[in-house]
Design a protein around this motif. Structure first.
Motif, short mmCIF file in Angstrom:
data_model
loop_
_atom_site.label_atom_id
_atom_site.label_comp_id
_atom_site.label_asym_id
_atom_site.label_seq_id
_atom_site.Cartn_x
_atom_site.Cartn_y
_atom_site.Cartn_z
N ILE A 136 2.07 -8.52 3.66
CA ILE A 136 2.48 -10.09 3.38
C ILE A 136 3.33 -10.20 2.34
O ILE A 136 4.04 -11.00 2.12
CB ILE A 136 1.19 -10.76 3.43
N VAL A 137 2.69 -9.63 1.08
CA VAL A 137 3.25 -9.97 -0.23
C VAL A 137 4.63 -9.22 -0.29
O VAL A 137 5.78 -10.14 -0.77
CB VAL A 137 2.47 -9.50 -1.42
N LYS A 138 4.85 -8.35 0.34
CA LYS A 138 6.25 -7.87 0.23
C LYS A 138 7.44 -8.63 0.96
O LYS A 138 8.18 -8.79 0.73
CB LYS A 138 6.19 -6.26 0.72
N PRO B 150 2.96 -13.41 -10.38
CA PRO B 150 2.37 -12.50 -11.08
C PRO B 150 1.02 -12.36 -10.41
O PRO B 150 0.27 -11.24 -10.35
CB PRO B 150 1.79 -13.26 -12.54
N MET B 151 0.17 -13.16 -9.92
CA MET B 151 -1.01 -13.40 -9.21
C MET B 151 -1.05 -12.36 -7.88
O MET B 151 -1.96 -11.51 -8.06
CB MET B 151 -1.21 -14.74 -8.59
N TYR B 152 0.29 -12.35 -7.22
CA TYR B 152 0.19 -11.31 -6.21
C TYR B 152 0.62 -10.01 -6.61
O TYR B 152 0.35 -9.04 -5.81
CB TYR B 152 1.23 -12.15 -5.02
N MET C 164 -1.60 -4.60 -6.83
CA MET C 164 -2.30 -3.28 -7.93
C MET C 164 -3.59 -3.10 -7.24
O MET C 164 -4.19 -2.01 -7.07
CB MET C 164 -1.95 -3.86 -9.07
N LEU C 165 -4.47 -4.28 -7.06
CA LEU C 165 -5.83 -4.18 -6.51
C LEU C 165 -5.89 -3.61 -5.31
O LEU C 165 -6.75 -2.77 -5.11
CB LEU C 165 -6.45 -5.50 -6.55
N ALA C 166 -5.09 -3.84 -4.36
CA ALA C 166 -5.05 -3.39 -3.15
C ALA C 166 -4.88 -1.88 -3.09
O ALA C 166 -5.57 -0.97 -2.24
CB ALA C 166 -4.03 -3.92 -2.09
N ILE C 167 -3.79 -1.43 -3.74
CA ILE C 167 -3.56 -0.01 -4.03
C ILE C 167 -4.81 0.73 -4.60
O ILE C 167 -5.16 1.82 -4.01
CB ILE C 167 -2.19 0.41 -4.70
N THR C 168 -5.21 0.14 -5.68
CA THR C 168 -6.24 0.67 -6.16
C THR C 168 -7.46 1.01 -5.16
O THR C 168 -8.13 1.94 -5.33
CB THR C 168 -6.86 0.03 -7.31
N LEU D 42 -8.83 -6.85 -12.79
CA LEU D 42 -9.67 -8.17 -12.83
C LEU D 42 -9.34 -8.62 -14.05
O LEU D 42 -9.35 -9.86 -14.06
CB LEU D 42 -10.95 -7.72 -12.37
N VAL D 43 -9.28 -7.82 -15.30
CA VAL D 43 -9.00 -8.59 -16.67
C VAL D 43 -7.59 -9.16 -16.39
O VAL D 43 -7.53 -10.31 -16.95
CB VAL D 43 -9.26 -7.64 -17.59
N ALA D 44 -6.67 -8.57 -15.74
CA ALA D 44 -5.21 -9.00 -16.01
C ALA D 44 -5.40 -10.09 -14.92
O ALA D 44 -4.26 -11.21 -15.40
CB ALA D 44 -4.45 -7.81 -15.20
N MET D 45 -5.91 -10.16 -13.97
CA MET D 45 -5.91 -11.32 -13.04
C MET D 45 -6.56 -12.71 -13.86
O MET D 45 -6.04 -13.77 -13.52
CB MET D 45 -6.79 -11.03 -11.78
#
Length: 315
Positions: free
Chosen positions: A51-53, A61-63, A68-72, A118-121
């Motif tokens: 969806i983001v792509k 930035p948020m997405y 990154m969270l999804a890949i992790t 999570l810190v970056a978010m």
């Protein structure tokens, strides 16, 4: 204990993963919710990435941090679940020594990476709410890429001593790990030498890395709440706070089980081993499964794009 479990394992070729000790007869039943959560995590996180792509309006930035969270989460679940299900379904308990250390490294490094994301978010939410007019100027694509790289490098580097130290210890007690995956402390406890260095370094990572992440997130939200309460109208306050709801739920899903496990390890000595292991497994499985659901339900842009996707396909 049989002789095969007490021979010299100074250089073990394999470890034996027990799965859920004491609940071996229920492994097939336990595998059903585990497999379901794995399927949800894989499907949900791939949908988020897709969806983001495909949606240009989500290229921000948020997405990017959400991707990154999804890949992790995809790496975290894939590093544990396939072997776990092999134990539950086929009783395939052996794992090569080097494969065990590799799995240990991936699990713990990507937990650290997830904490950093999570810190970056939280930083993104702080800038968006406290400095809305400068958000795009502060969090440019280059800055977001640098933050992402720093988070990944930190997670990869800070966990390197885990497998390095574990590979140096002599193992002469047993090669049986009472878990379905190679957790750091479970492997180190099998060594027959003084492993205080590993234990102390593990505490350093817990308190000085993840602990600092929690403090940074808490400070960010104190500043965010102060900015929200300075907004004159109630509706505007609620709307602004609503942009943080998804992130807050994800934070709670990640850190609260981790805190519970830490407390249980230190004070829950009378708790059954299988309960310890089940809670530790849920800590690895629940956030990757819940994160895409939380963002899919709570984020209007993702929810809208998902509905349009299925409506278009249905038409």
């Amino acid at each position: 204990m049989s002789d095969s479990n007490t021979i010299d394992f100074k250089n073990p070729s394999t470890f034996i993963l027990l799965g859920i000790p004491g609940l071996e007869a229920a492994h097939i039943w336990i595998s059903i919710p585990f497999c379901t959560m794995y399927a949800i995590a894989i499907l949900g996180n791939f949908i988020i990435l897709f969806i983001v792509k495909m949606e240009p309006s989500l290229h921000g930035p948020m997405y990017y941090f959400l991707c990154m969270l999804a890949i992790t989460d995809l790496v975290l679940t894939t590093s544990t679940l396939p072997k776990m299900l092999a134990i539950f379904w086929f009783n395939s308990r052996e794992i090569d020594f080097s494969a065990c250390l590799t799995q240990m490294y991936f699990i713990h490094s990507f937990l650290e990476i997830e904490s950093g994301i999570l810190v970056a978010m939280a930083l993104d939410r702080y800038v968006a709410i406290c400095h809305p007019l400068r958000h795009s100027a502060i969090l440019t694509n280059l800055i977001v890429a640098k933050i992402g790289l720093a988070v990944v490098l930190r997670g990869c580097i800070v966990i390197l001593p885990y497998p390095f130290l574990a590979s140096q210890w002599p193992y002469c007690r047993t090669n049986i790990i009472p878990q379905p995956y190679c957790a750091h402390i479970a492997v180190v406890n099998l060594a027959c030498t003084d492993t205080h260095v590993s234990s102390y370094y593990g505490l350093f990572v817990l308190f000085c890395v993840m602990g600092l992440d929690v403090i940074f997130i808490a400070v960010s939200y104190v500043l965010i709440l102060r900015a929200i309460f300075s907004i004159p109208t109630k509706d505007a306050r609620l709307k602004t706070f609503g942009t943080c709801i998804s992130h807050l739920f994800v934070i709670l899903a990640f850190y609260i089980p981790g805190l519970f496990i830490s407390l249980m390890h230190r004070f829950g000595h009378n708790v059954a081993l299988h309960f310890h292991v089940l809670i530790a497994n849920l800590y690895l499985l629940m956030p990757p499964a819940l994160n895409p659901i939380i963002y899919g339900v709570k984020t209007k842009e993702i929810r809208g794009r998902l509905l349009r996707l299925f409506t278009h396909e249905g038409a």
